[in-house]
Design an enzyme around this catalytic site. Structure first.
Site, PDB file in Angstrom:
ATOM      1  N   GLU A   1      -0.345  -8.108   5.382  1.00 44.40           N
ATOM      2  CA  GLU A   1       0.053  -8.167   6.801  1.00 44.40           C
ATOM      3  C   GLU A   1      -1.153  -8.133   7.737  1.00 44.40           C
ATOM      4  O   GLU A   1      -1.015  -8.356   8.927  1.00 44.40           O
ATOM      5  CB  GLU A   1       1.034  -7.018   7.125  1.00 44.40           C
ATOM      6  CG  GLU A   1       0.468  -5.602   7.097  1.00 44.40           C
ATOM      7  CD  GLU A   1       0.382  -4.970   5.704  1.00 44.40           C
ATOM      8  OE1 GLU A   1       0.465  -5.709   4.695  1.00 44.40           O
ATOM      9  OE2 GLU A   1       0.210  -3.742   5.632  1.00 44.40           O
TER      10      GLU A   1
ATOM     11  N   HIS B   1      -3.006  -5.124   1.779  1.00 50.39           N
ATOM     12  CA  HIS B   1      -2.242  -5.319   3.022  1.00 50.39           C
ATOM     13  C   HIS B   1      -2.220  -6.787   3.433  1.00 50.39           C
ATOM     14  O   HIS B   1      -2.997  -7.176   4.311  1.00 50.39           O
ATOM     15  CB  HIS B   1      -2.899  -4.547   4.164  1.00 50.39           C
ATOM     16  CG  HIS B   1      -2.865  -3.063   4.022  1.00 50.39           C
ATOM     17  ND1 HIS B   1      -1.863  -2.277   4.547  1.00 50.39           N
ATOM     18  CD2 HIS B   1      -3.726  -2.217   3.423  1.00 50.39           C
ATOM     19  CE1 HIS B   1      -2.096  -1.010   4.278  1.00 50.39           C
ATOM     20  NE2 HIS B   1      -3.229  -0.938   3.593  1.00 50.39           N
TER      21      HIS B   1
ATOM     22  N   CYS C   1       0.822  -1.220   0.000  1.00 52.77           N
ATOM     23  CA  CYS C   1       0.000   0.000   0.000  1.00 52.77           C
ATOM     24  C   CYS C   1       0.857   1.272   0.000  1.00 52.77           C
ATOM     25  O   CYS C   1       1.416   1.611  -1.033  1.00 52.77           O
ATOM     26  CB  CYS C   1      -1.005  -0.055   1.140  1.00 52.77           C
ATOM     27  SG  CYS C   1      -2.386   1.059   0.857  1.00 52.77           S
TER      28      CYS C   1
HETATM   29  N1  GLN Z   1      -3.466   6.413   0.904  1.00 47.85           N
HETATM   30  C1  GLN Z   1      -2.271   6.131   1.647  1.00 47.85           C
HETATM   31  C2  GLN Z   1      -1.064   6.898   1.112  1.00 47.85           C
HETATM   32  O1  GLN Z   1      -1.151   7.614   0.172  1.00 47.85           O
HETATM   33  C3  GLN Z   1      -1.936   4.662   1.640  1.00 47.85           C
HETATM   34  C4  GLN Z   1      -2.939   3.914   2.470  1.00 47.85           C
HETATM   35  C5  GLN Z   1      -2.417   2.675   3.125  1.00 47.85           C
HETATM   36  O2  GLN Z   1      -1.225   2.386   3.193  1.00 47.85           O
HETATM   37  N2  GLN Z   1      -3.356   1.961   3.684  1.00 47.85           N
HETATM   38  O3  GLN Z   1      -0.010   6.758   1.653  1.00 47.85           O
END
Ligand code: GLN
Length: 198
Positions: free
Chosen positions: A174, A172, A78
């Site tokens: 994790e 994610h 992410c």
């Molecule tokens: N939207 C977040 C960002 O730009 C990422 C979101 C996440 O890691 N759950 O960093």
């Protein structure tokens, strides 16, 4: 294999637990010496702008960028995917990352209505089992460069990609208790990359 988890912000503990479940003993990385001591690195989900800001403050931005450029195996989930992308769409003004992965990612790509959702998706690791994917204000990959392998997608948008030594997911792994992606990173991505340099 010595695996580090970049421990500046985000779901560090969850990545550590997932890696322990895969039989490696990860170390949190907050300082240069800790980075120098690891062979592979995980960049957690969280907030990419905050992680980048803290990486600057902790003098880790250039060292991490250089290690990645020199072939250190790395997995970003992410926000971690955003930080690994060469090009960030919807970036905050001046937002920088580590780069290394020849992709364009769009931040918060799934829009407000579906801010967060879960889905069972195929993951191209040779197994037929679907992987449980949790998306939280997730990016998707809008453009891929040469040598980028797409491992999973949603509605034709790549959400898991790999170059040789770099793995990134919009979701994610994790957070699910399913350690397939972590074990793919350790066994397929990191071990292979480290064997190549030996
Ligand atoms: N939207 C977040 C960002 O730009 C990422 C979101 C996440 O890691 N759950 O960093």
């Amino acid at each position: 294999m010595k695996v580090g988890v970049l421990a500046l912000q985000g779901d560090v503990r969850e990545h550590i637990s997932a890696l322990v479940a895969c039989g490696v003993y990860p170390t949190p990385v907050r300082r240069r010496q800790e980075l120098d001591a690891v062979q592979a690195l995980v960049i957690p989900g969280g907030e990419s702008t905050t992680i980048a800001h803290l990486a600057q403050l902790f003098d880790l931005m250039e060292p991490v960028r250089n290690r990645i450029a020199r072939g250190m195996p790395v997995f970003g989930s992410c926000a971690g995917m955003i930080l690994l992308a060469e090009n960030i769409l919807g970036a905050k003004a001046g937002q920088k990352g580590f780069g290394g992965l020849d992709i364009s990612v769009r931040r918060n790509a799934f829009g407000r209505q579906v801010d967060s959702f879960e889905s069972e998706i195929p993951f191209a690791d040779g197994s037929r089992e679907l992987v449980r994917a949790v998306f939280i204000r997730a990016p998707w990959v809008e453009k891929i460069g040469q040598g980028i392998e797409v491992l999973a997608e949603i509605d034709s948008h790549p959400v898991a990609v790999r170059s040789r030594s770099i793995l990134a997911t919009s979701f994610h792994p994790e957070l699910t208790g399913d350690h397939r992606i972590h074990s793919y990173f350790i066994e397929e991505v990191a071990r292979t990359a480290l064997q190549e340099v030996q």
